[in-house]
Motif scaffolding. Structure first.
Motif, PDB file in Angstrom:
ATOM      1  N   GLN A  74      -2.304  24.856  41.038  1.00 27.22           N
ATOM      2  CA  GLN A  74      -0.935  25.214  40.653  1.00 27.22           C
ATOM      3  C   GLN A  74      -0.603  24.679  39.255  1.00 27.22           C
ATOM      4  O   GLN A  74       0.459  24.079  39.028  1.00 27.22           O
ATOM      5  N   ILE A  75      -1.534  24.860  38.343  1.00 25.66           N
ATOM      6  CA  ILE A  75      -1.346  24.494  36.933  1.00 25.66           C
ATOM      7  C   ILE A  75      -1.685  25.752  36.129  1.00 25.66           C
ATOM      8  O   ILE A  75      -2.607  26.487  36.500  1.00 25.66           O
ATOM      9  N   THR A  76      -0.959  26.051  35.038  1.00 26.24           N
ATOM     10  CA  THR A  76      -1.257  27.282  34.299  1.00 26.24           C
ATOM     11  C   THR A  76      -2.616  27.162  33.599  1.00 26.24           C
ATOM     12  O   THR A  76      -3.011  26.075  33.176  1.00 26.24           O
ATOM     13  N   PRO A  77      -3.323  28.314  33.470  1.00 28.85           N
ATOM     14  CA  PRO A  77      -4.617  28.303  32.765  1.00 28.85           C
ATOM     15  C   PRO A  77      -4.473  27.784  31.331  1.00 28.85           C
ATOM     16  O   PRO A  77      -5.357  27.071  30.837  1.00 28.85           O
ATOM     17  N   ALA A  78      -3.354  28.111  30.666  1.00 29.42           N
ATOM     18  CA  ALA A  78      -3.149  27.646  29.287  1.00 29.42           C
ATOM     19  C   ALA A  78      -3.080  26.118  29.241  1.00 29.42           C
ATOM     20  O   ALA A  78      -3.634  25.485  28.333  1.00 29.42           O
ATOM     21  N   GLN A  79      -2.415  25.534  30.238  1.00 31.02           N
ATOM     22  CA  GLN A  79      -2.322  24.070  30.301  1.00 31.02           C
ATOM     23  C   GLN A  79      -3.709  23.438  30.481  1.00 31.02           C
ATOM     24  O   GLN A  79      -4.035  22.435  29.847  1.00 31.02           O
ATOM     25  N   ILE A  80      -4.495  24.031  31.364  1.00 29.74           N
ATOM     26  CA  ILE A  80      -5.853  23.510  31.607  1.00 29.74           C
ATOM     27  C   ILE A  80      -6.685  23.558  30.327  1.00 29.74           C
ATOM     28  O   ILE A  80      -7.326  22.573  29.951  1.00 29.74           O
ATOM     29  N   ARG A  81      -6.637  24.705  29.618  1.00 32.24           N
ATOM     30  CA  ARG A  81      -7.412  24.821  28.376  1.00 32.24           C
ATOM     31  C   ARG A  81      -6.930  23.808  27.341  1.00 32.24           C
ATOM     32  O   ARG A  81      -7.733  23.181  26.653  1.00 32.24           O
ATOM     33  N   LYS A  82      -5.620  23.620  27.277  1.00 30.10           N
ATOM     34  CA  LYS A  82      -5.071  22.642  26.323  1.00 30.10           C
ATOM     35  C   LYS A  82      -5.516  21.212  26.689  1.00 30.10           C
ATOM     36  O   LYS A  82      -5.927  20.433  25.826  1.00 30.10           O
TER      37      LYS A  82
ATOM     38  N   ASN B 217     -13.390  29.842  36.026  1.00 30.75           N
ATOM     39  CA  ASN B 217     -12.602  29.968  34.800  1.00 30.75           C
ATOM     40  C   ASN B 217     -11.249  29.264  34.969  1.00 30.75           C
ATOM     41  O   ASN B 217     -10.901  28.817  36.068  1.00 30.75           O
ATOM     42  N   SER B 218     -10.515  29.156  33.874  1.00 24.72           N
ATOM     43  CA  SER B 218      -9.284  28.365  33.903  1.00 24.72           C
ATOM     44  C   SER B 218      -8.223  29.002  34.810  1.00 24.72           C
ATOM     45  O   SER B 218      -7.406  28.305  35.405  1.00 24.72           O
ATOM     46  N   GLN B 219      -8.268  30.336  34.948  1.00 21.28           N
ATOM     47  CA  GLN B 219      -7.322  31.019  35.840  1.00 21.28           C
ATOM     48  C   GLN B 219      -7.554  30.587  37.303  1.00 21.28           C
ATOM     49  O   GLN B 219      -6.614  30.220  38.013  1.00 21.28           O
ATOM     50  N   GLU B 220      -8.827  30.622  37.722  1.00 20.80           N
ATOM     51  CA  GLU B 220      -9.150  30.263  39.112  1.00 20.80           C
ATOM     52  C   GLU B 220      -8.854  28.787  39.391  1.00 20.80           C
ATOM     53  O   GLU B 220      -8.304  28.436  40.437  1.00 20.80           O
ATOM     54  N   LEU B 221      -9.212  27.932  38.441  1.00 19.71           N
ATOM     55  CA  LEU B 221      -8.942  26.499  38.606  1.00 19.71           C
ATOM     56  C   LEU B 221      -7.431  26.244  38.654  1.00 19.71           C
ATOM     57  O   LEU B 221      -6.944  25.456  39.467  1.00 19.71           O
ATOM     58  N   GLY B 222      -6.697  26.975  37.801  1.00 19.91           N
ATOM     59  CA  GLY B 222      -5.244  26.864  37.792  1.00 19.91           C
ATOM     60  C   GLY B 222      -4.623  27.290  39.122  1.00 19.91           C
ATOM     61  O   GLY B 222      -3.704  26.644  39.624  1.00 19.91           O
TER      62      GLY B 222
END
Lengths: 211, 211
Positions: A44-52, A35-40
């Protein structure tokens, strides 16, 4: 998809290879979903940034169930043009240029160094890293016949801008610059600088602080 | 100055070596004075950003008269700890590690590669790039006696995190990582990644767009 792509900010494009790298490593470790949290956390990138970032290219996963890594890898490779291989020329076959030609990391990722160039007449016609060294004066002709789309510049700082101008005139639109000097290119040409010294110098600040 | 330094954002510190590089090139071309607009044009950074970055460290010039390049260079070198030289260890002496040991760009900037390490017993005791290859198991001891403060990691991706953990335990606080895998370090340790493939992959996006 092509009219979407023009709107993607360059900083987002620059993050995509980092996602690709992290996901490839996970896939090699047989992880299948993330999920985006684990990838973040990994990058060291926020999950919100990854989803965006991903949202520029459509949906890569379902809310709540995480991303299918194999599927995401395939999508990212397609977006970045990495489903095919790219022919690369190295300009400058001094010590640095030769070590670039021999760099083991390019080929497995689909970047094939297929030709080398020099303006030093003593080196033209010699073999460097297994490649025949061409006269840089013939760059355009040789690059076209070798289907080269990307050039790596490994010339001294004071020669870099002239060499890069010549590459641009020869229809090269992607340049990896190892010369320790920033160069100016037209807006439709991409250039990236590789400079380990700059990286070292941004760390000594913190070491110095402690002394 | 040391209590000011703790407040400087890391992105600002990472830009300082780029200023230093551009100013060094100007100085070699015998330019003596530059204003923030001209420096910004060279680096594609806004003049306001440059003035703000410099303001963290006090005044470097007078409003309107531009910066004295020699003075600014001296200040930046001092801030970044580059008025002295730094001893560096390379871990991993495969093809990549050997090319790093031979990289001609480190020494002139005050980074001296003084020792090399391997865990492959076939390579320990050999000479690589003019350096005796030590057993990585003895890293802490050798690094201390060689006054090494910075380590360069050139091991395969799957060994990188273990090696980096070991470096951190051996009191290394600055790591340049050439392994194609992001690594996790404690907050008081700095790490920078050198990865030309990531740079290439961020350009193929634009080449792909045109095909």
């Amino acid at each position: 998809m092509s009219n979407i792509k023009f709107e993607v900010p360059e900083v987002v494009v620059e993050r995509l290879p980092q996602y690709l790298r992290a996901l490839s490593n996970l896939s090699e470790s047989r992880v299948e979903v993330i999920n985006s949290q684990e990838l973040g956390d990994l990058l060291q990138i926020t999950p919100a940034q990854i989803r965006k970032d991903f949202s520029y290219f459509g949906k890569f996963g379902k809310q709540g169930s995480g991303y299918d890594i194999k599927h995401l890898l395939k999508q990212l490779r397609q977006i970045l043009g990495l489903h095919k291989s790219w022919n690369v020329a190295v300009v400058g076959v001094g010590r640095l240029g030769r070590s670039i030609i021999s760099y083991p990391g390019f080929q497995p990722q689909g970047f094939r160094v297929v030709c080398a160039f020099e303006s030093n007449t003593k080196l033209i016609g010699q073999v460097a890293g297994g490649l025949l060294v061409h006269d840089f004066a013939n760059f355009k002709e040789v690059a076209q016949s070798e289907m080269v789309k990307i050039a790596i510049v490994a010339v001294p700082a004071n020669a870099a801008q002239d060499v890069i101008d010549q590459l641009v005139e020869s229809d090269i639109r992607a340049i990896l610059n190892y010369a320790p000097k920033p160069a100016i290119v037209p807006p439709d040409v991409k250039i990236r600088n590789v400079d380990p010294v700059i990286s070292l110098q941004s760390m000594t600040y913190y070491l110095n602080e402690k002394d």
